[in-house]
Design an enzyme around this catalytic site. Structure first.
Site, PDB file in Angstrom:
ATOM      1  N   LEU A 124      21.174  15.857  38.340  1.00 58.58           N
ATOM      2  CA  LEU A 124      20.325  16.976  38.747  1.00 58.58           C
ATOM      3  C   LEU A 124      20.750  17.649  40.052  1.00 58.58           C
ATOM      4  CD1 LEU A 124      16.853  15.437  37.817  1.00 58.58           C
ATOM      5  CD2 LEU A 124      18.455  16.667  36.342  1.00 58.58           C
ATOM      6  N   CYS A 125      21.842  17.192  40.684  1.00 58.68           N
ATOM      7  CA  CYS A 125      22.358  17.894  41.857  1.00 58.68           C
ATOM      8  C   CYS A 125      23.133  19.121  41.399  1.00 58.68           C
ATOM      9  CB  CYS A 125      23.295  17.001  42.674  1.00 58.68           C
ATOM     10  SG  CYS A 125      22.449  15.858  43.758  1.00 58.68           S
ATOM     11  N   HIS A 126      22.988  20.202  42.156  1.00 62.44           N
ATOM     12  CA  HIS A 126      23.721  21.427  41.858  1.00 62.44           C
ATOM     13  C   HIS A 126      25.170  21.295  42.302  1.00 62.44           C
ATOM     14  CE1 HIS A 126      19.532  22.832  41.959  1.00 62.44           C
ATOM     15  NE2 HIS A 126      19.932  23.756  41.108  1.00 62.44           N
ATOM     16  N   MET A 176      22.463  15.789  50.096  1.00 64.10           N
ATOM     17  CA  MET A 176      23.047  14.777  49.214  1.00 64.10           C
ATOM     18  C   MET A 176      24.563  14.696  49.378  1.00 64.10           C
ATOM     19  SD  MET A 176      20.418  13.395  48.122  1.00 64.10           S
ATOM     20  CE  MET A 176      21.367  12.134  47.298  1.00 64.10           C
ATOM     21  N   GLU A 177      25.192  15.825  49.655  1.00 69.22           N
ATOM     22  CA  GLU A 177      26.640  15.831  49.867  1.00 69.22           C
ATOM     23  C   GLU A 177      27.002  15.062  51.146  1.00 69.22           C
ATOM     24  OE1 GLU A 177      25.724  18.561  46.755  1.00 69.22           O
ATOM     25  OE2 GLU A 177      24.780  18.287  48.705  1.00 69.22           O
ATOM     26  N   ASP A 204      36.353  -1.395  50.144  1.00 69.07           N
ATOM     27  CA  ASP A 204      37.345  -1.620  49.091  1.00 69.07           C
ATOM     28  C   ASP A 204      38.705  -1.979  49.668  1.00 69.07           C
ATOM     29  OD1 ASP A 204      38.359  -1.592  46.354  1.00 69.07           O
ATOM     30  OD2 ASP A 204      39.387   0.247  46.957  1.00 69.07           O
TER      31      ASP A 204
END
Length: 159
Positions: free
Chosen positions: A75-77, A113-114, A128
């Site tokens: 749902l993120c653009h 969010m980014e 990692d």
């Protein structure tokens, strides 16, 4: 409490329609920390890690992740980011790396969010690359630090 924007009237998940929103300059800052042994941090800082420049690889991974947030989080653009910065700095405690991110754009929806995705993926990349020498590392303190622009204006986290 405000209405959740990612749910329709039936309670079903939906992508928010931002078509009618005004284009404004927006930016968001996020941060995260990855804790590790002093030996692991020294290996990173001294450039002695067998996998190469851990902080440079993590920086690139964070930038790439910000650009792909819409592929990772439902749902993120898909956003046309104009700037993504990822800074990684050894912690003063000698046992951590502090990650700070900044994402910017001119658009109809925010970039929180980014910025958060960039910080988390940078931290995971450090993990990692270093897990062979330190499996006890801990990623923590992922948070939004600041956002500017859009209808909700300027918001800053308390320290």
């Amino acid at each position: 409490m405000s209405k959740l924007t990612h749910l329709n009237d039936k309670g079903e998940a939906r992508m928010v329609d931002v078509t009618a929103k005004v284009v404004t300059e927006r930016e968001a800052r996020a941060e995260a920390t990855i804790s590790m042994s002093a030996k692991t941090l020294a290996m990173i800082v001294d450039g002695q890690h067998p996998k190469g420049d851990v902080l440079a690889v993590a920086r690139i991974a964070g930038i790439m992740a910000a650009k792909r947030t819409h592929d990772l989080i439902p749902l993120c653009h898909a956003l046309n980011l104009t700037s993504v910065k990822v800074e990684l700095e050894p912690g003063a405690d000698g046992m951590s790396v502090h990650i700070r991110t900044l994402c910017k754009l001119s658009g109809q929806t925010g970039v929180e969010m980014e910025a958060l995705t960039a910080a988390s993926i940078a931290a995971l990349t450090v993990y990692d690359m270093c897990k062979a020498v330190d499996k006890a590392m801990v990623v923590s303190k992922l948070r939004l630090v600041e956002k500017k622009g859009g209808r909700s204006g300027h918001w800053q986290a308390s320290t």
